[in-house]
Write an enzyme that holds these catalytic residues in place. Sequence first.
Site, short mmCIF file in Angstrom:
data_model
loop_
_atom_site.label_atom_id
_atom_site.label_comp_id
_atom_site.label_asym_id
_atom_site.label_seq_id
_atom_site.Cartn_x
_atom_site.Cartn_y
_atom_site.Cartn_z
N TYR A 141 42.16 37.47 45.25
CA TYR A 141 40.71 37.42 45.06
C TYR A 141 40.09 36.14 45.62
O TYR A 141 38.89 36.06 45.82
CB TYR A 141 40.35 37.56 43.57
CG TYR A 141 40.73 38.91 42.97
CD1 TYR A 141 41.45 39.85 43.69
CD2 TYR A 141 40.35 39.24 41.68
CE1 TYR A 141 41.79 41.08 43.14
CE2 TYR A 141 40.69 40.47 41.13
CZ TYR A 141 41.42 41.38 41.86
OH TYR A 141 41.76 42.59 41.32
N LYS A 187 56.05 41.09 41.81
CA LYS A 187 56.54 42.11 42.75
C LYS A 187 57.53 41.39 43.67
O LYS A 187 57.38 41.37 44.90
CB LYS A 187 55.34 42.71 43.51
CG LYS A 187 55.65 43.90 44.38
CD LYS A 187 56.06 45.14 43.62
CE LYS A 187 56.44 46.25 44.58
NZ LYS A 187 57.15 47.37 43.91
N ASP A 219 55.06 47.55 39.16
CA ASP A 219 55.02 49.02 39.10
C ASP A 219 55.73 49.53 37.86
O ASP A 219 55.24 50.44 37.17
CB ASP A 219 55.56 49.65 40.39
CG ASP A 219 56.78 48.93 40.95
OD1 ASP A 219 57.13 47.84 40.44
OD2 ASP A 219 57.41 49.45 41.90
N ASP A 243 44.38 42.13 36.45
CA ASP A 243 43.13 42.90 36.45
C ASP A 243 43.46 44.38 36.19
O ASP A 243 42.84 45.05 35.34
CB ASP A 243 42.47 42.72 37.83
CG ASP A 243 41.03 43.18 37.87
OD1 ASP A 243 40.52 43.63 36.83
OD2 ASP A 243 40.41 43.10 38.95
N ASP A 247 43.13 46.81 32.31
CA ASP A 247 42.35 48.05 32.13
C ASP A 247 43.24 49.14 31.54
O ASP A 247 42.83 49.92 30.68
CB ASP A 247 41.79 48.54 33.48
CG ASP A 247 40.42 47.95 33.80
OD1 ASP A 247 40.19 46.79 33.40
OD2 ASP A 247 39.60 48.63 34.43
#
Length: 352
Positions: A141, A187, A219, A243, A247
Amino acid sequence: MEINITALPGDGIGPEVTAEAVRVLEAVAEKFNHELKLTTEKIGGVAIREFNDPLPDQTLAACLNSKAVLLGAVGHPDFDNHPPHLRPEAGLLKIRNALGAYANLRPARLFAALADASPLKASVIEGTDMLIVRELLGGLYFGQPRGEQGDSVINTMRYSAAEVERIARVAFDLARKRRRQVTSVDKSNVLEVSRLWRQTVIGVAKDYPDVTLEHQLVDSCAMALVARPASFDVILTENMFGDILSDEAGAVVGSLGLLASASTGGPVGLYEPVHGSAPDIAGQGIANPLGAILSAAMMLRYSFDLDAEAASIEAAVERTLAEGYRTRDLTVAGEPSVSTTEMGRRVIAHLS
Ligand code: NAD
């Protein structure tokens, strides 16, 4: 005590949920004899419309003059085709950066009364109580270079060891106040940045022998979050992974509208519900204000050391839900629900 804050209601449902959080803060201030000093400024789409700037100077100045900032949400489809610096989300990234708020804390706890509001079976979600510690000022970001390069567009995932170390320490310190278990999510089977992340977290863990550390690929973590959410205590991860996973955690505990967050690390704390501006329901008076109200509780706890006041808000939310009050996002079609303002009123009525 003087509670000196700036409210940035923002766009969409932001003003609706922030109004309820402010009403709750006013009630708490009165009950506990504090003076609430509130300044309200514009951010996001409303600020672009008025000042052609998603974070006008006067907004930033007000925030820097406060002890904490309570933000609603930013974003509106009208700005989807604007250049990046004239999009509401640019204001959000700028304020986070300007406040130096690198540690984003996102608790996701199942309220007992809401076991039936989750899409998952009660037996799977029972006992879910996790804290996602998301790095907020690095990664994709913020990484440079970014933008158009010839016929390609690039974003850069970049972290220094120092950035990883400071967020890892926040996670381990918080784990010590909880169940002493950190799951670091990366990752590292694919990304060099993640290998630095993992190696740095392992180094920090040596200073916390009393905390258990495990590593999980993002994942498989996404899958584990719905398969065994109650097994997580503190999840430590980088900006974009955090992020997305938070959610998902919102859906696990019933609704994104319930989740609160605190962004700390700089001189001024930033508190905001995890959800966005929800243009699909804005203006209808049906948004769930509890994420914003619980963010106000986190603000009292982290920026003002007002633990009893924060706990009184959290207990009031718990009691309101236990009595069966639900905004529409917490119901299935046809079930009765209360409005945003009614939910706020109920929480205030339950403050002790
Ligand atoms: P969103 O979080 O706004 O909404 C996702 C879904 O959850 C929608 O169906 C919405 O109605 C529902 N929802 C969200 N909050 C709710 C609440 N309090 N009560 C009831 N239902 C709620 O995400 P989105 O739709 O992907 O994004 C909409 C806009 O918000 C975009 O412009 C996006 O960039 C922005 N956004 C802003 C923030 C922020 O300000 N921190 C965070 C995420 C997205």
